[in-house]
Enzyme design. Sequence first.
Site, PDB file in Angstrom:
ATOM      1  N   GLU A 127       0.954  -1.158  -0.016  1.00 51.46           N
ATOM      2  CA  GLU A 127       0.090   0.625   0.135  1.00 51.46           C
ATOM      3  C   GLU A 127       1.147   1.322  -0.134  1.00 51.46           C
ATOM      4  O   GLU A 127       2.496   1.278   1.045  1.00 51.46           O
ATOM      5  CB  GLU A 127      -0.843  -0.035   1.344  1.00 51.46           C
ATOM      6  N   HIS A 168      -8.978  10.240   2.715  1.00 52.05           N
ATOM      7  CA  HIS A 168      -8.759   8.938   2.160  1.00 52.05           C
ATOM      8  C   HIS A 168      -8.801   9.586   0.262  1.00 52.05           C
ATOM      9  O   HIS A 168      -9.806  10.348   0.102  1.00 52.05           O
ATOM     10  CB  HIS A 168      -9.752   7.897   2.152  1.00 52.05           C
ATOM     11  N   ARG A 217      -0.958   8.760   1.408  1.00 53.58           N
ATOM     12  CA  ARG A 217      -2.369   9.404   1.027  1.00 53.58           C
ATOM     13  C   ARG A 217      -2.220  11.350   1.317  1.00 53.58           C
ATOM     14  O   ARG A 217      -3.471  11.330   0.154  1.00 53.58           O
ATOM     15  CB  ARG A 217      -3.065   8.817   2.694  1.00 53.58           C
ATOM     16  N   HIS A 262     -11.468  10.852   6.244  1.00 52.18           N
ATOM     17  CA  HIS A 262     -11.249   9.397   6.356  1.00 52.18           C
ATOM     18  C   HIS A 262     -10.873   8.615   8.010  1.00 52.18           C
ATOM     19  O   HIS A 262     -11.229   8.300   8.614  1.00 52.18           O
ATOM     20  CB  HIS A 262     -10.507   8.544   4.976  1.00 52.18           C
ATOM     21  N   ARG A 295      -1.438   9.345   8.289  1.00 53.65           N
ATOM     22  CA  ARG A 295      -1.630   7.918   9.155  1.00 53.65           C
ATOM     23  C   ARG A 295      -0.662   7.401   8.006  1.00 53.65           C
ATOM     24  O   ARG A 295      -1.361   7.287   6.680  1.00 53.65           O
ATOM     25  CB  ARG A 295      -2.759   7.539   9.209  1.00 53.65           C
TER      26      ARG A 295
END
Length: 434
Positions: free
Chosen positions: A61, A173, A214, A271, A306
Amino acid sequence: MAAADSAELHCRDTERAGRDLVRHAAAEILAREAPQCVRDLQSLGVRFDADRFGRLALGLEGGHSVRRVVHAGGSATGRRVVRQLSARVAADTRILVLEQERARALWDAGGRCCGLVCDSGEVILARAVVIASGGAAALWARTTNPPGSQGVGLLLAHAAGAELADLELLQFHPTAVIGVPGREGFLVTEAIRGEGATLHDADGARFVDELLTRDEVARAIQARLEASGRESVGLDMRMVDPARFPNVVSALREAGLDPMRELIPVAPAAHYMMGGILADLHARSTLAGLYAVGESSCTGLHGANRLASNSLSECFVFARRAIDHALGEPAGAPPPVSEAELERLRGALAPPVADRATRAELWRLAGIERTREGLEELSRAQHPLVRLIARCALERTESRGAHRRRDYPQRDRALDHRHVVVRGDGATSWQTWP
């Protein structure tokens, strides 16, 4: 959990994503203790995805330098974990589950949290209370979160005198479904981009490295939307094996979208809240006897952005630390509750629910980009947590990670590892966390 990985590398990726705001000790603890938590979950019956040799199928990811993300049922990890653990809870005679009940207020006596009062008026006394009520991303009009994620736990803790921190740091997000009735805000997991899905603008061109962190991908999409006047960009996942993400594919098809034949309309949405109840490395809040775990907490682990999938690991790593420490809390009986105190607690106002207008204002004035004028307007909102978010965002006069100020577009290196803290009386101050 991979041969090419290490706790040091995971820690480094976490700190890089967090933009010089991550608390190093928290990242180190997560990276070191998360593998054992995965093994604990396996021993409790959670079955994670595996390859044909029986080894964990690790995903990649955004922001991760190697494959290290453990999944169950593609992107159904949370559902599978909850299903398995809730069954264990229901069968454990030592655990009392109160359904259809809500906390109205925490009971603090002599500077210590001794329990809570429910909406029904029931008083629950405890040697320790752990808040694990999630974040506040549903305060924003466009969100991936369920409607109840409005920071209720944060407000309960704050009303009892616990400090909050980093409320200005809310992650958006990049790929939430938009413009599809019934699926507005549905999150298309980042793992799909890790398996090769690409993002395309109105002209069909790719415009961003899909595996950036992100905050970077969300800003790139937002810039493309503003330039084109469009509502969404297209996510092309036609080359991704649908069997890897069955719940995403089925949800999209139920909404009338076929991800194997067409691009999916996506845009950023609120998000994950990096801020929350200020907690130490044992998940202790600043109010004795009160702990906070998961998205309702702020240990400094996530910094200003994050790292993808660190959140679920955080829940298990710091929950275990919280319980280990809470079991050492004084076991003596809490002080008796006077009738007057009981009436005061029962009369406390339950944390409010934000109405549609408030959520729209938060999205407009504290969305992906903010300004002083907008935040000052927001600081006069009726909702108490919205006011605190705006005040913290006003304090951070820079752009860092998920927090973007148009009037302060650069990062201020003097604010590296500096965090905005809200005291129980509502006053703000700065703290440095190494």
